[in-house]
Design a protein around this motif. Structure first.
Motif, PDB file in Angstrom:
ATOM      1  N   ILE A 172       0.835  -1.212   0.000  1.00 34.88           N
ATOM      2  CA  ILE A 172       0.000   0.000   0.000  1.00 34.88           C
ATOM      3  C   ILE A 172       0.870   1.262   0.000  1.00 34.88           C
ATOM      4  N   PHE A 173       2.170   1.097   0.251  1.00 34.08           N
ATOM      5  CA  PHE A 173       3.071   2.263   0.278  1.00 34.08           C
ATOM      6  C   PHE A 173       3.837   2.440  -1.035  1.00 34.08           C
ATOM      7  N   TRP A 174       4.342   1.322  -1.565  1.00 34.51           N
ATOM      8  CA  TRP A 174       5.347   1.373  -2.619  1.00 34.51           C
ATOM      9  C   TRP A 174       4.841   0.683  -3.871  1.00 34.51           C
ATOM     10  N   ARG A 175       5.328   1.166  -4.997  1.00 35.96           N
ATOM     11  CA  ARG A 175       4.977   0.502  -6.252  1.00 35.96           C
ATOM     12  C   ARG A 175       6.060   0.821  -7.278  1.00 35.96           C
ATOM     13  N   ASP A 176       6.541  -0.211  -7.934  1.00 31.99           N
ATOM     14  CA  ASP A 176       7.505  -0.040  -9.030  1.00 31.99           C
ATOM     15  C   ASP A 176       8.665   0.867  -8.651  1.00 31.99           C
ATOM     16  N   GLY A 177       9.197   0.697  -7.481  1.00 33.27           N
ATOM     17  CA  GLY A 177      10.396   1.441  -7.105  1.00 33.27           C
ATOM     18  C   GLY A 177      10.156   2.821  -6.522  1.00 33.27           C
ATOM     19  N   ALA A 178       8.896   3.194  -6.349  1.00 36.83           N
ATOM     20  CA  ALA A 178       8.628   4.557  -5.854  1.00 36.83           C
ATOM     21  C   ALA A 178       7.504   4.555  -4.819  1.00 36.83           C
ATOM     22  N   LEU A 179       7.413   5.672  -4.116  1.00 30.26           N
ATOM     23  CA  LEU A 179       6.261   5.866  -3.232  1.00 30.26           C
ATOM     24  C   LEU A 179       5.027   6.002  -4.114  1.00 30.26           C
ATOM     25  N   ARG A 180       3.953   5.383  -3.710  1.00 30.75           N
ATOM     26  CA  ARG A 180       2.728   5.513  -4.509  1.00 30.75           C
ATOM     27  C   ARG A 180       2.298   6.980  -4.586  1.00 30.75           C
ATOM     28  N   THR A 181       1.676   7.350  -5.660  1.00 27.93           N
ATOM     29  CA  THR A 181       1.262   8.758  -5.775  1.00 27.93           C
ATOM     30  C   THR A 181      -0.018   9.006  -4.982  1.00 27.93           C
ATOM     31  N   ASP A 182      -0.939   8.042  -4.988  1.00 27.97           N
ATOM     32  CA  ASP A 182      -2.155   8.211  -4.190  1.00 27.97           C
ATOM     33  C   ASP A 182      -2.001   7.417  -2.898  1.00 27.97           C
ATOM     34  N   LEU A 183      -1.925   8.148  -1.808  1.00 27.46           N
ATOM     35  CA  LEU A 183      -1.698   7.475  -0.514  1.00 27.46           C
ATOM     36  C   LEU A 183      -2.945   7.497   0.371  1.00 27.46           C
ATOM     37  N   THR A 184      -4.093   7.726  -0.225  1.00 19.02           N
ATOM     38  CA  THR A 184      -5.330   7.761   0.567  1.00 19.02           C
ATOM     39  C   THR A 184      -5.486   6.483   1.382  1.00 19.02           C
ATOM     40  N   ARG A 185      -5.056   5.421   0.761  1.00 16.45           N
ATOM     41  CA  ARG A 185      -5.220   4.136   1.413  1.00 16.45           C
ATOM     42  C   ARG A 185      -4.383   4.024   2.695  1.00 16.45           C
ATOM     43  N   VAL A 186      -3.288   4.745   2.739  1.00 17.52           N
ATOM     44  CA  VAL A 186      -2.462   4.710   3.946  1.00 17.52           C
ATOM     45  C   VAL A 186      -3.214   5.363   5.107  1.00 17.52           C
ATOM     46  N   THR A 187      -3.929   6.423   4.809  1.00 17.60           N
ATOM     47  CA  THR A 187      -4.741   7.037   5.869  1.00 17.60           C
ATOM     48  C   THR A 187      -5.841   6.076   6.330  1.00 17.60           C
ATOM     49  N   ALA A 188      -6.461   5.419   5.365  1.00 13.26           N
ATOM     50  CA  ALA A 188      -7.495   4.442   5.741  1.00 13.26           C
ATOM     51  C   ALA A 188      -6.889   3.336   6.607  1.00 13.26           C
ATOM     52  N   TYR A 189      -5.679   2.959   6.290  1.00 10.41           N
ATOM     53  CA  TYR A 189      -4.975   1.920   7.058  1.00 10.41           C
ATOM     54  C   TYR A 189      -4.643   2.424   8.461  1.00 10.41           C
ATOM     55  N   GLU A 221      12.478  11.644   2.293  1.00 13.45           N
ATOM     56  CA  GLU A 221      11.226  12.398   2.104  1.00 13.45           C
ATOM     57  C   GLU A 221      10.034  11.450   1.909  1.00 13.45           C
ATOM     58  N   ASP A 222      10.297  10.300   1.298  1.00 14.86           N
ATOM     59  CA  ASP A 222       9.219   9.314   1.126  1.00 14.86           C
ATOM     60  C   ASP A 222       8.710   8.840   2.488  1.00 14.86           C
ATOM     61  N   VAL A 223       9.654   8.608   3.376  1.00 14.83           N
ATOM     62  CA  VAL A 223       9.275   8.142   4.711  1.00 14.83           C
ATOM     63  C   VAL A 223       8.526   9.253   5.447  1.00 14.83           C
ATOM     64  N   ALA A 224       8.992  10.470   5.260  1.00 19.31           N
ATOM     65  CA  ALA A 224       8.332  11.614   5.903  1.00 19.31           C
ATOM     66  C   ALA A 224       6.887  11.736   5.425  1.00 19.31           C
TER      67      ALA A 224
END
Ligand code: GCU
Length: 681
Positions: A172-189, A221-224
């Protein structure tokens, strides 16, 4: 702050209906700060849907929030739910008091996090929170730290994919070597985690590959960005780091923990992390394990290794979760003197007292590796001067990979309730005094979060047990059912609840019945660890053997004639495990090599037990599948019904395969027929 609602993603245990009782009421929220604003947003969202109102008083109301007979009145009149942060509480304690009197339900929290936990508790209670009066109840988490570890890779690994041992799609965080662009799901998580009490999360795999190593430096910055989404839900973000980082990232020619340049590098790097993420939680480290670098390369101990990171984190209040999963994975199967079960104790017990206070030694619950049945690790009792954390595996690597129903709370309750000295002191108590409870996560970008919808209950149960280790597994399941499913107005009352209990209560034991018997472990297919392969690991370097021959099976781990592992326990248990007579049946083959004719406490022979349990396990799965098929349409969401049905089909197929391979294997080895004449191939 908005509460996300994701159209194509299952709401898990926080569907809008779960908030009905709160959303219908008039609520006052008292307190300040981001977590209080989160609670406010949650209540406001519920009110919009269900017709209630919410008012916010920014200043803390102290220990005496507005009471039923003297509430501050807003436009809507009186309040029937008051959520307030106490002025005199311990803000770092996460606890709250809940009471109901004179028509007002009140949560008075130690701090802002407690207010959020109090709200979710009221949600859990539903209408019952607003019924009869309740004398004040204190709710405080047993464990200060309640953490999930993600084994997520930023760049998909060629063998392990985006999530190592992940059975629920991508990260839910990462995809294809990068931070996902839509992180709405992380908030839901984050909401889901906070609602069951989880307050820490590590966001990358313990096997730290090249791309992931950069999260500590170039890609901080991705972690931030992730931390910013977890923060409003009271969850701190941690990172898995590579012990070799001073070399691979820092350009030094050594990662020797006693080298001044290495110490300075960790201190500098860590200061930079806190400059970007002030509430950063700390580091998770897998060192000298399965190919990961570690202090052994420099002739240093694991205390030396952990302490250099701990010293770097200490000025900022961070912790190191140093994993005790250290063993020789290049063993010679011919060598009967090496015993993988011994490894964690042999490596770490001599180091007791040498770790800094902000090191948590993270110990897998069993001595081998998250098998369906293992004894509790002897390390918990061996390190009284170390902060020990208990590591569980919510992701079902060895327990059916979220294709099989396997509700793990009963297993975890057994671990947490285990008393290493048989004197009332439990593993839960050791974890509570130490580094708390940690689990490997089971979620991914699957629509149901966990692949198998019923596997959501495992994540929920983990959080609840970390808060309250004595909660009974069936009670937790009821909580999860009540939150997840809307009661049906039609049909037989409670049919769904009864069906879910029938499917889940004993599902761990059912799984055990049709897989490896009597604590022997493994027998899974090497590599992906799914399905049977009885001898798959028997001549491998991984140190997991069953030693079956024509006469008997099991590993002699006694002091008298075996590897001596039984002697790693305090005397009360060492004696039990050492003794063939006293050893519990379910662990017999973990501790003893016995003939097939050995009679168990249950009265049957080992070979007959193998046959009986394997037939019984498949029957139980057949019954579960039938029950699920018979659920009247409309009782649960169609897509969920179909997904569970598909998984039950696969579980039944796989259980039959297990049954037939195990039974056939042992019949061929032993030549002993089934006393009941059932079909063996
Ligand atoms: C198991 C698992 C690995 C994982 C390891 C660990 O061995 O199969 O994928 O890396 O545990 O806990 O570090």
């Amino acid at each position: 702050m908005t509460v996300p609602e994701l159209a194509d993603v299952h709401a898990a245990w926080l569907p809008p209906e779960a908030f009905q009782a709160v959303g219908e009421r008039h609520t006052l929220v008292c307190g300040d700060g981001p977590l209080v604003r989160t609670a406010l947003a949650e209540v406001a969202q519920a009110c919009r849907r269900h017709g209630g109102t919410v008012r916010h008083l920014p200043a803390s109301m102290g220990d005496d929030p507005p009471a039923g007979d003297d509430p501050p009145t807003g436009a809507d009149g009186s309040f029937d739910l008051v959520l307030a942060v106490s002025r005199t509480g311990r803000p770092d304690h996460d606890g709250f008091e809940l009471a109901r009197a004179a028509g007002v339900t009140r949560v008075v929290a130690d701090g802002p996090a407690g207010l959020l936990y109090g709200l979710f508790h009221v949600v859990r209670l539903g209408a019952a929170a607003f019924g009869a009066d309740r004398p004040a109840e204190q709710h405080r988490p047993a464990m200060r730290r309640r953490m999930v570890n993600h084994w997520d890779n930023v760049a998909a690994h060629p063998v392990m994919g985006q999530v190592e041992r992940g059975y629920s799609g991508g990260s839910i965080f990462w995809r294809d070597g990068a931070l996902r662009t839509d992180l709405t799901r992380v908030t839901a998580y984050a909401r889901l985690l906070a609602s069951c009490g989880i307050n820490a999360v590590s966001v990358n795999n313990v096997n730290v590959h090249a791309t992931e190593a950069l999260l500590l430096t170039d890609r901080l910055e991705d972690v931030a960005a992730i931390a910013a989404l977890f923060r409003p839900y009271g969850i701190r973000v941690h990172l898995s780091v590579s012990f070799a980082a001073p070399v691979t990232l820092g350009g030094l020619n050594t990662a020797d923990p006693l080298d001044a340049r290495v110490r300075a590098w960790w201190a500098r790097t860590t200061a930079r992390v806190y400059g970007t993420i002030p509430d950063f939680g700390g580091y998770v480290v897998k060192a000298d394990s399965e190919g990961q670098p570690g202090p052994f390369a420099y002739g240093r101990s694991h205390a030396d290794g952990a302490n250099v990171l701990a010293d770097a984190l200490a000025p900022f209040g961070g912790v190191v979760d140093w994993r005790a999963f250290v063993y020789n994975h290049r063993q010679d199967w011919r060598d009967r003197s090496t015993d993988r079960a011994r490894a964690a104790y042999d490596h770490f017990a001599p180091l007791d007292g040498e770790f800094r206070d902000n090191v948590h030694l993270q110990v897998k619950h069993g001595p081998i590796d998250f098998q369906t049945r293992e004894p509790v690790s002897p390390v918990f009792a061996a390190m009284p001067a170390t902060r020990v954390a208990v590591e569980l595996q919510v992701t079902q690597e060895y327990t059916g990979q979220q294709r099989h129903v396997c509700y793990l709370a009963p297993m975890w309750s057994g671990v947490l309730g285990f008393e290493p000295w048989r004197d009332g002191r439990s593993v839960a108590g050791i974890a509570a005094a130490g580094g708390g409870l940690v689990a490997v996560s089971n979620v991914g970008d699957d629509r149901f979060w966990t692949g198998h919808p019923l596997a959501q209950a495992n994540l929920y149960a983990f959080g609840r047990l970390a808060w309250s280790p004595r909660l009974d597994a069936a009670t937790i399941l009821d909580e999860w059912i009540d939150l997840t499913f809307t009661p049906s107005a039609t049909g037989e009352p409670d049919l769904l609840r009864r069906t879910l209990h029938a499917l889940m209560d004993d599902s761990w034991q059912t799984y055990e019945r049709y897989t490896a018997p009597l604590g022997i472990g493994f027998m899974v297919r090497p590599g992906d660890h799914y399905g049977p392969d009885v001898d798959g690991y028997e001549y491998s370097p991984w140190g997991t053997y069953h030693f079956a021959d024509r006469d008997g099976v099991g590993v002699d781990r006694t002091r008298a004639s075996g590897t001596g592992f039984a002697g790693q326990y305090p005397p009360a248990w060492a004696a039990v495990y050492e003794s063939l007579e006293d050893c519990p049946d379910e662990l017999l083959l973990f501790f003893h090599h016995v003939p097939y004719g050995h009679v168990l406490h249950s009265g049957v022979t080992v070979i007959q037990h193998i046959y009986d349990t394997h037939f019984a396990g498949v029957e139980a799965v057949t019954g579960a599948r039938r029950l699920w098929e018979r659920l009247p349409a409309g009782l649960v969401d169609l897509a969920l019904h179909a997904r569970v049905g598909d998984r039950l089909d696969e579980q039944l197929r796989c259980a039959r395969e297990w049954r037939d391979q195990i039974n056939t294997y042992f019949f061929r080895k032993s030549g002993v027929p089934d006393a009941r004449g059932r079909r063996i191939f």
